[in-house]
Design a protein around this motif. Structure first.
Motif, short mmCIF file in Angstrom:
data_model
loop_
_atom_site.label_atom_id
_atom_site.label_comp_id
_atom_site.label_asym_id
_atom_site.label_seq_id
_atom_site.Cartn_x
_atom_site.Cartn_y
_atom_site.Cartn_z
N GLN A 1 -2.33 3.55 -6.14
CA GLN A 1 -3.06 4.31 -5.03
C GLN A 1 -4.46 4.62 -5.69
N GLN A 2 -4.56 4.92 -6.94
CA GLN A 2 -6.05 4.79 -7.40
C GLN A 2 -6.86 3.57 -7.01
N PHE A 3 -6.25 2.50 -7.26
CA PHE A 3 -7.10 1.17 -7.12
C PHE A 3 -7.16 0.95 -5.52
N ILE A 4 -6.08 1.31 -4.69
CA ILE A 4 -6.31 1.43 -3.23
C ILE A 4 -7.46 2.04 -3.01
N SER A 5 -7.72 3.31 -3.38
CA SER A 5 -8.65 4.13 -3.12
C SER A 5 -10.28 3.67 -3.54
N ASP A 6 -10.23 3.07 -4.57
CA ASP A 6 -11.50 2.28 -5.08
C ASP A 6 -11.65 1.35 -4.45
N PHE A 7 -10.81 0.48 -4.08
CA PHE A 7 -10.90 -0.75 -3.35
C PHE A 7 -11.58 -0.68 -1.92
N THR A 8 -10.69 0.42 -1.23
CA THR A 8 -11.08 0.63 0.15
C THR A 8 -12.47 1.08 0.37
N THR A 9 -12.82 2.06 -0.66
CA THR A 9 -13.95 2.70 -0.52
C THR A 9 -15.17 1.88 -0.81
N LYS A 10 -14.96 0.94 -1.80
CA LYS A 10 -16.15 -0.09 -2.02
C LYS A 10 -16.34 -0.94 -0.94
N ALA B 1 0.69 -4.24 13.60
CA ALA B 1 -0.34 -4.53 12.85
C ALA B 1 -0.49 -4.26 11.57
N ALA B 2 0.32 -4.27 10.88
CA ALA B 2 0.07 -3.73 9.40
C ALA B 2 1.66 -4.13 8.63
N PHE B 3 1.34 -4.52 7.57
CA PHE B 3 2.64 -4.82 6.52
C PHE B 3 3.06 -3.61 5.97
N THR B 4 4.46 -3.26 6.49
CA THR B 4 5.18 -2.01 6.05
C THR B 4 6.50 -2.39 5.37
N ILE B 5 6.97 -1.60 4.61
CA ILE B 5 8.37 -1.64 3.90
C ILE B 5 9.41 -1.78 4.83
N LYS B 6 10.07 -2.85 4.67
CA LYS B 6 11.49 -3.16 5.66
C LYS B 6 12.51 -2.22 5.35
N PRO C 1 0.93 -1.43 -0.03
CA PRO C 1 0.00 0.24 0.20
C PRO C 1 0.92 1.25 -0.11
N GLU C 2 2.16 1.12 0.38
CA GLU C 2 3.16 2.35 0.52
C GLU C 2 3.55 2.34 -1.11
N SER C 3 3.32 2.02 -2.27
CA SER C 3 3.64 2.33 -3.27
C SER C 3 3.36 3.69 -3.81
N GLU C 4 4.26 4.20 -4.53
CA GLU C 4 4.04 5.56 -4.89
C GLU C 4 3.08 5.54 -6.30
N ASP C 5 3.00 4.39 -6.91
CA ASP C 5 2.62 4.34 -8.35
C ASP C 5 1.31 5.00 -8.11
N PRO C 6 0.75 5.98 -8.85
CA PRO C 6 -0.58 6.79 -8.96
C PRO C 6 -1.69 5.80 -9.32
N ALA D 1 9.21 -11.37 -11.54
CA ALA D 1 8.83 -10.13 -11.12
C ALA D 1 9.52 -9.50 -9.57
N GLU D 2 9.53 -8.14 -9.52
CA GLU D 2 10.04 -7.62 -8.59
C GLU D 2 9.51 -7.78 -7.11
N GLN D 3 9.85 -8.17 -6.21
CA GLN D 3 9.26 -8.28 -4.91
C GLN D 3 9.83 -7.19 -3.95
N THR D 4 9.07 -6.78 -2.91
CA THR D 4 9.37 -5.78 -1.85
C THR D 4 9.36 -6.46 -0.53
N PRO D 5 10.49 -6.35 0.08
CA PRO D 5 10.39 -6.93 1.56
C PRO D 5 9.80 -6.08 2.47
N LEU D 6 8.72 -6.86 3.26
CA LEU D 6 7.92 -5.96 4.49
C LEU D 6 8.02 -6.78 5.67
#
Length: 384
Positions: free
Chosen positions: A295-304, A379-384, A287-292, A369-374
């Motif tokens: 972030q739009q997907f996260i906004s749409d999903f969490t709202t719905k 109580a949340a997954f955050t970038i390591k 969720p910490e991705s800076e890709d617009p 594909a590239e993975q991100t260490p978390l």
């Protein structure tokens, strides 16, 4: 830059559907009009009941949002998309029966699912023999697409992911205790992990296969503790992985825990409780991705869905439906064969997890594909 997700299915034109249907008679024109109004139907194989029903719920969240967006953008070649759900319970014994239902229903142009490699693979040969696409978005076994050219997969094979997990774990400790599913998926993943561990210099001081439906892992954990590992590695799903982590901490085992990407799930945090704190994993999404677009997907999903963050499995389902819809929209012929050919055309597809990607021409899957260490903090997954 990634393609905006809301525009994935808005490229085609309705006229393509009518090519070859025009005729002088009024009857032919009427039939063409009727065909154009019929929905484009995709089958969904998922666990609605049984031990894996929670994952079916996640899938539905992703499918619901994707379907809403696709139809709002004009559907597929001007026609609404309709989903037909069938419950497999993620059971390899039931998956072939569901596959046959979809195969016999000629209105189904592709099937998306199932949950996990065992249930998915149990039906693959049927889909292949029938010439119906099986789009496996939640199966990471290395042989998932082996049955043939109608099987596609978007979860990166454990051939790539498991060695990466071993290298990641080696950054935490030099010796490991490994817990892995006593299933074909678990054993295959563990084999790939061992190869990666050897290359990374990670010593395997204890390993055990386990029944993912078990509830008491204390004897195994005590044996692991006696081997004095510097890191515990979980080749697990969220629920059983959480139980192992929780029981480890109950026993006073404070060894750091690293899990495979399938534990990236809020369910892991909820079930593990305080024991989730400090657990590390690798993920294709954060969720910490800076890709617009993300972030739009996260906004749409969490709202719905009124949640804090989308679940990994919901994201995979969302991506899967958008990708299959894009392939159908771009298909020269809106048929089972046409959808398959479009998926295998070398086209670029957009996704939340991987950004823009192409299927490997030989394996018909996302090969890497590239993975991100978390790490789990508060109580949340955050970038390591």
């Amino acid at each position: 830059m990634r393609t905006p997700f809301r525009t994935l299915a808005a490229i085609g034109a309705t006229s393509a559907l009518l090519i070859g249907l025009a005729a002088c008679s009024t009857t032919a024109s009427s039939n063409a009009g009727d065909a154009a109004e019929e929905p484009v139907r995709f089958g969904i194989a998922l666990p609605d009941t049984g031990n894996s029903a929670q994952y079916g719920e996640y899938f539905r969240q992703g499918f619901d949002l994707a379907l809403e967006q696709i139809n709002a953008d004009g559907g597929v070649q001007g026609r609404d998309v309709e989903l037909v759900f069938e419950d497999t319970q993620a059971d390899p014994a039931q998956a072939p029966q569901v596959a046959q239902k979809f195969i016999d229903d000629q209105s189904i142009l592709a099937v998306i699912g199932d949950f996990g490699t065992p249930a998915t693979s149990a039906a693959s040969q049927l889909y292949q023999d029938a010439g119906l696409v099986q789009f496996a978005f939640s199966a990471s076994g290395g042989a998932v697409t082996d049955p043939g050219d109608f099987v596609f997969a978007t979860w990166v094979s454990q051939e790539f992911e498991a060695p990466r997990l071993a290298e990641f774990a080696s950054q935490t400790g030099e010796s490991a205790a490994v817990f892995y599913h006593d299933t074909d998926w678990g054993q295959e993943t563990f084999g790939y992990f061992q190869g990666g561990a050897e290359e990374a210099g990670l010593a395997e001081v204890y390993s055990t296969a386990y029944d993912p439906a078990a509830t008491d892992f204390r004897p195994l954990l005590l044996s692991a503790r006696d081997a004095n590992p510097e890191v515990i590695v979980l080749i697990s799903y969220a629920a059983d992985g959480a139980l192992i982590a929780n029981q480890a901490r109950e026993l006073g085992i404070e060894t750091p825990i690293v899990g495979i990407s399938s534990i990236y799930n809020q369910q892991f945090i909820e079930l593990a409780g305080d024991a989730a704190e400090g657990v590390e994993t690798l993920s294709y999404f954060t969720p910490e991705s800076e890709d617009p677009a993300v972030q739009q997907f996260i906004s749409d999903f969490t709202t719905k869905h009124d949640v804090d963050a989308p679940n990994d499995y919901a994201i995979r389902a969302y991506d899967a439906l958008h990708i299959v819809a894009q392939a159908a929209n771009d298909a020269a012929d809106l048929t089972r064969q046409g959808v398959r050919d479009s998926l295998d055309s070398g086209a670029t597809f957009a996704s939340v997890l991987y950004g823009d990607f192409q299927f490997d021409p030989e394996t018909r899957r996302v090969v890497d594909a590239e993975q991100t260490p978390l790490v789990i903090r508060d109580a949340a997954f955050t970038i390591k």
